[in-house]
Design an enzyme around this catalytic site. Structure first.
Site, short mmCIF file in Angstrom:
data_model
loop_
_atom_site.label_atom_id
_atom_site.label_comp_id
_atom_site.label_asym_id
_atom_site.label_seq_id
_atom_site.Cartn_x
_atom_site.Cartn_y
_atom_site.Cartn_z
CE LYS A 332 4.37 1.13 3.60
NZ LYS A 332 3.65 -0.12 3.21
NE ARG A 337 -0.31 11.56 0.77
CZ ARG A 337 -0.59 10.26 0.83
NH1 ARG A 337 0.36 9.39 1.17
NH2 ARG A 337 -1.81 9.82 0.54
NE ARG A 433 -2.94 -3.72 -3.55
CZ ARG A 433 -1.93 -3.17 -2.88
NH1 ARG A 433 -0.72 -3.69 -2.96
NH2 ARG A 433 -2.14 -2.11 -2.12
CG ASP A 626 -3.37 0.85 5.81
OD1 ASP A 626 -3.98 0.12 5.02
OD2 ASP A 626 -2.80 1.90 5.48
NE ARG A 657 -3.77 -5.97 4.70
CZ ARG A 657 -3.13 -4.82 4.57
NH1 ARG A 657 -3.74 -3.68 4.89
NH2 ARG A 657 -1.89 -4.80 4.13
NE ARG A 698 -0.52 -2.23 6.73
CZ ARG A 698 0.26 -1.37 7.39
NH1 ARG A 698 0.57 -1.60 8.65
NH2 ARG A 698 0.72 -0.30 6.78
#
EC number: 2.5.1.19
Length: 746
Positions: A332, A337, A433, A626, A657, A698
C-alpha cells in the site's frame, strides 16, 4: 417490505389534502393513510375516474372536485399537480381561508413555485415548504400509488421566506415517516443541481433521438443500436408534456447548465479534430470512474452507519494447518507513492502490482481531480501521464481521502506549496484522526493550514504560499510525517531535512531516487533540496509485508503448517514483524532474494513453531507499527509473557489498537493488560466468543487468525472495512486453510 399501519397510533396531523392524485400525490396520501398518521386524507383531482379509484384503492378517505370544500379545516395541503399548473393553483388557494394550513409541493423545479407563491400571496400570510421527492416509477396514475415509493429515496426540501420552523419540521417529519431521506437545499441551488443531474440528460436524450430520427439512414441507426444507445435513449420515452413544462419552469438553470456542457462539447470536438488523444483520454478516464467516486463520497457516512447497524460479522472457526503458495496484494505504501511521484514526474510512468484497495484508489482519484490523466488500474497496472512538479490544477471541490491517513498526510505536504487552495476531507473514521503532526511543521515552513477541532480533518490548505526549507527533528517516529515534509521540501526554498528518533519505512526516499530526484540520507537524517525534477520511470510494486504478516503469524501458530508468501517486499525499514517473530522462535526463511525497482523482495517461507514470549525491543517498534495487532495474537499463543513498550502511535490508528485488541483478547480468555504505550500479554489458551473490530480491518483480520488456535468459533463484529483494505483476504485465507467466512454465507 410493506408497512401496515397500527391504527391505535395517535395521528400526527388532522386533515391531509392532496391536490393531484397521480403517482407521487397518490403514494404520499396512501403511505400516510396506511400508517394512521392522519385523521382524514382528502383527495382533489379534476379527473372523475381518478377520484373514484383513489377511494376504491384506499389511497384516500374521500375525494372532492371542489378545491375550497376539500381544503376547509386542512392541516397540510400537498400540491402534486403539473409544474406549470402551479401558478394557477396557488392563485386559487390564495383566495381561500386556509387558516394555519401548511402548503407543500412535489415539483422538480422550485424557483417557479416560490415566484408563483410571491405573486399569489403578495401581502397575505401563508405557510409554504417547497419540496421535491427524487422518486418515481415507469407506471403512472393513482392506480400505481405505492405506500413504499419513497422508502430509501431522497426528498429535498427548499425552505423559503414562507417556511417557518414548525412548518418545516412538520413536512420533514411526514416524509421521514414514509422512509425518505430528507435533505434541505436553497431554492436556486436545487434548481441548478437538478438542471445538471436530471433536466440536461433528458434534454440530450430527446435531442439525440430526434436528430438521429431525422437522418436519412435512420432505419440502420436504430436497427443496429447497441445496448448503451438503447439505455440512454430510453429516457426519450418520458412524458413529453411533463418535460416541456419542466424545461420552461426551470429554463434559467437549464440554460446555464446547457451552456457549460456546450463549452465542454466544443472542447471535445476540437480534441477529436486535432487528434489530441491526451485530451480525450483525460475526459474518458475521469468519466469512467466518476459515478463510483462521487457515490463513495455521498454515501460514505451512510455506508459506515449502515455497516455498523447491519454489523457485517466474520465467523472464524478453529482451523487446521496451513499450506500452499500465495501472493498477497501489492504494498500500500509504495502504491500511494507511485501515484504521487508519477503524477509529478515529467513523462509517462508505468506501475505494475498496484494495490487496488480503497486507500490507494483515494490517492489516485485525488490526482485525477487535479488534472492528471491516469489509465487504470486494471489487474494492478496503472499508466500515469505526469504533469511535472508545477503542473497540477485546482480541483473543483474538496479532495476526498476516504479512510486513508497516508493520503491525507502525504498530500498535505505536496499541496502546501501549490498555487491553489485545497480542502482534504475523509470518512467518519479518518475525520477523528490527528493531523497536527503534519500541520504544525508545515506551518513552520510557511504553509497556511486550517484544521477542524483538535487538529482533526478536514484540512484546508491555502495556496500561493512560499515555503522555506528547514531542519526538523521529529518528536515521534512517523514515516508519514517524514514523507510529508520531504515532499513539501521539493518546493521549499533551500534544503529540507528530517531527523527521526528511530528508523521508519523509507519508501519515499527510495522512490524519489528512482524518479531521478537526489536525496541525501546521513544516519537518521534525510534531506532534499528544491530545484530538481522528477523523471518518469517504471515501478513494480512488491507484495505488502503488512498484508503478509497475517499469514506469517497464522502459519507460525497453526501446528504442522508450511506456507510460502511470494514476492514480498522486505525493505529493511519494514521487516520488524519478521524480526519479532524470529525472536519469539518463529521458523521463517527468506528465499530468492532480489531487488526490484530499488526495493528488496523475497519469497518468505514460514513453518509452524513453538513461540515464546519476549520483551519486544523498542528499536523494532517503528518497523512493525502496523503489524502489532496480529503480533498480539502471536503473543497470546506463545509460552510466557510478551511485553510491548514505546508504541503510543497505536492508540491513534483507525482505532485505539492497544485497547481494542486487549478487550478482544480478554473476552477470549487471554490475560492482556494495556499500558499507556503498549501491552502485556500472558500466553495461554484462546477460547471462543465475540469480539468487536470497531471498523478496523487489521483488528478483524487479526482475530480471524486467532481462530486457528481457538477452542471454539470466534464471531468478529464490524468487519466491513476488510473488503476495502484487503479485498481478497477471505479468498486467500480459505485457499491456505483458515476457516473464516461472512456470517450467513457459510
Amino acid at each position: 417490505m410493506t408497512v401496515t399501519a397500527v391504527q391505535s397510533n395517535t395521528p400526527k396531523i388532522g386533515r391531509l389534502v392532496v391536490v393531484g392524485l397521480g403517482l407521487i400525490g397518490g403514494s404520499f396520501a396512501k403511505g400516510l393513510r396506511e400508517r394512521g398518521l392522519c385523521r382524514e386524507v382528502v383527495g382533489v383531482d379534476l379527473d372523475a375516474e381518478s377520484r373514484r379509484l383513489a377511494v376504491q384503492l384506499g389511497v384516500v378517505d374521500r375525494c372532492e372536485s371542489d378545491l375550497a370544500a376539500a381544503c376547509q379545516g386542512a392541516e397540510v395541503i400537498q400540491l402534486a399537480v403539473p409544474i406549470l399548473a402551479m401558478e394557477k393553483l396557488l392563485a386559487q388557494l390564495a383566495r381561500l381561508d386556509l387558516g394555519n394550513a401548511v402548503l407543500t409541493d412535489v415539483g422538480s423545479a422550485k424557483g417557479n413555485v416560490v415566484r408563483a407563491a410571491r405573486l399569489a400571496f403578495s401581502g397575505k400570510a401563508v405557510r409554504l415548504v417547497p419540496g421535491h421527492p427524487i422518486a418515481g416509477s415507469e407506471q403512472s396514475g393513482v392506480e400505481a400509488a405505492n405506500a413504499e415509493l419513497f422508502r430509501r429515496h431522497k426528498v429535498i426540501l427548499t425552505p423559503c421566506e414562507y417556511s417557518d420552523e414548525a412548518a418545516l419540521a412538520l413536512v420533514e417529519g411526514l416524509w421521514r415517516e414514509l422512509g425518505a431521506d430528507v435533505e434541505s437545499m436553497e431554492v436556486e441551488h436545487h434548481d441548478q443541481v437538478l438542471a445538471a443531474t436530471s433536466h440536461l440528460p433528458h434534454l440530450l436524450a430527446f435531442t439525440l433521438v430526434d436528430s438521429l430520427a431525422k437522418r436519412s439512414e435512420n432505419l440502420e441507426i436504430f436497427r443496429y443500436a447497441a445496448g448503451g444507445f438503447r439505455d440512454f435513449t430510453r429516457i426519450a420515452g418520458s412524458d413529453p408534456v411533463m418535460w416541456h413544462d419542466i424545461f420552461l419552469a426551470n429554463r434559467e438553470a437549464v440554460l446555464r447548465t446547457l451552456d457549460t456542457f456546450r463549452d465542454d462539447l466544443d472542447a471535445l470536438r476540437d480534441a477529436v479534430d486535432a487528434g489530441d488523444g491526451h485530451q480525450l483520454l483525460g475526459v474518458f478516464t475521469r468519466a469512467r470512474v466518476a459515478r463510483e467516486h462521487f457515490s463513495k463520497i455521498l454515501a460514505r457516512r451512510a455506508y459506515v452507519d449502515a455497516m455498523h447497524s447491519t454489523d457485517l460479522i466474520f465467523l472464524a472457526k478453529p482451523g487446521s494447518s496451513l499450506a500452499g503458495r500465495i501472493r498477497v496484494p501489492g504494498d500500500k505504501s509504495i502504491s500511494h507513492r507511485s501515484i504521487m511521484l508519477g503524477s509529478l514526474a515529467e513523462g509517462t510512468t508505468e506501475v505494475d502490482g498496484f494495490l487496488e484497495g480503497e486507500d490507494a484508489l483515494a490517492t489516485l482519484q485525488a490526482f485525477r481531480d487535479m488534472g492528471v490523466v491516469i489509465e487504470g488500474p486494471h489487474h494492478g497496472r496503472v499508466t500515469i501521464h505526469g504533469v511535472g512538479l508545477h503542473g497540477l490544477k485546482a480541483p473543483v471541490g474538496p479532495l476526498y481521502m476516504g479512510n486513508s491517513g497516508t493520503s491525507m498526510r502525504l498530500l498535505s505536504g505536496l499541496l502546501a506549496a501549490q498555487p491553489f487552495d485545497t480542502t482534504l476531507t475523509g470518512d467518519a473514521s479518518l475525520s477523528r484522526r490527528p493531523m497536527n503532526r503534519v500541520a504544525k511543521p508545515l506551518r513552520e515552513m510557511g504553509a497556511v493550514i486550517e484544521t477542524g477541532p483538535e487538529g482533526r480533518p478536514p484540512l484546508t490548505i491555502k495556496g500561493g504560499q512560499r515555503l522555506t526549507g528547514m531542519a526538523y527533528e521529529m518528536p515521534m517516529a512517523s514515516a508519514q510525517v517524514k514523507s510529508c515534509l520531504l515532499l513539501a521540501g521539493l518546493y521549499a526554498a533551500g534544503s529540507t531535512s528530517v531527523t527521526e528518533p528511530a528508523p521508519t519505512r523509507d519508501h519515499t526516499e527510495r522512490m524519489l531516487r528512482g524518479f531521478g530526484y537526489p536525496v541525501s540520507v546521513e544516519g537518521s537524517t534525510a534531506s532534499v533540496e528544491s530545484g530538481h525534477k522528477l523523471s518518469a520511470t517504471r515501478i513494480e510494486v512488491p507484495a505488502d509485508i503488512s498484508s503478509a504478516a497475517f499469514f506469517l503469524v497464522a502459519a507460525s501458530i497453526a501446528e504442522g503448517s508450511e506456507l510460502v508468501l511470494e514476492h514480498v517486499g522486505i525493505n529493511p525499514t519494514r521487516t520488524g514483524v519478521i524480526d519479532i517473530l524470529k525472536l519469539m522462535g518463529g521458523d521463517i526463511t527468506l528465499e530468492n532474494q532480489r531487488e526490484v525497482g530499488g526495493e528488496s523482495v523475497a519469497d518468505i517461507r514460514v513453518r509452524a513453531a513453538k513461540l515464546k514470549g519476549i520483551d519486544i525491543p523498542e528499536d523494532l517498534v517503528p518497523l512493525a507499527i502496523d503489524e502489532f495487532p496480529v503480533l498480539f495474537v502471536a503473543a497470546a499463543c506463545a509460552e510466557g509473557r510478551t511485553v510491548l513498550r514505546g508504541a503510543e502511535e497505536l492508540r491513534v490508528k483507525e482505532s485505539d489498537r492497544i485497547q481494542v485488541m486487549a478487550d478482544g483478547l480478554i473476552s477470549l480468555g487471554v490475560k492482556a493488560e494495556p499500558t499507556p504505550d503498549g501491552i502485556i500479554i500472558e500466553g495461554g489458551a484462546i477460547g471462543g466468543g465475540e469480539v468487536w473490530a470497531h471498523g478496523d480491518h487489521r483488528i478483524a483480520m487479526s482475530f480471524s487468525v486467532a481462530s486457528l488456535r481457538a477452542s471454539a468459533p470466534i464471531r468478529i463484529h464490524d468487519c466491513a472495512n476488510v473488503a476495502t483494505s484487503f479485498p481478497n483476504f477471505l479468498a486467500l485465507a480459505a485457499e491456505v486453510g483458515i476457516n473464516v467466512v461472512v456470517e450467513g454465507n457459510a
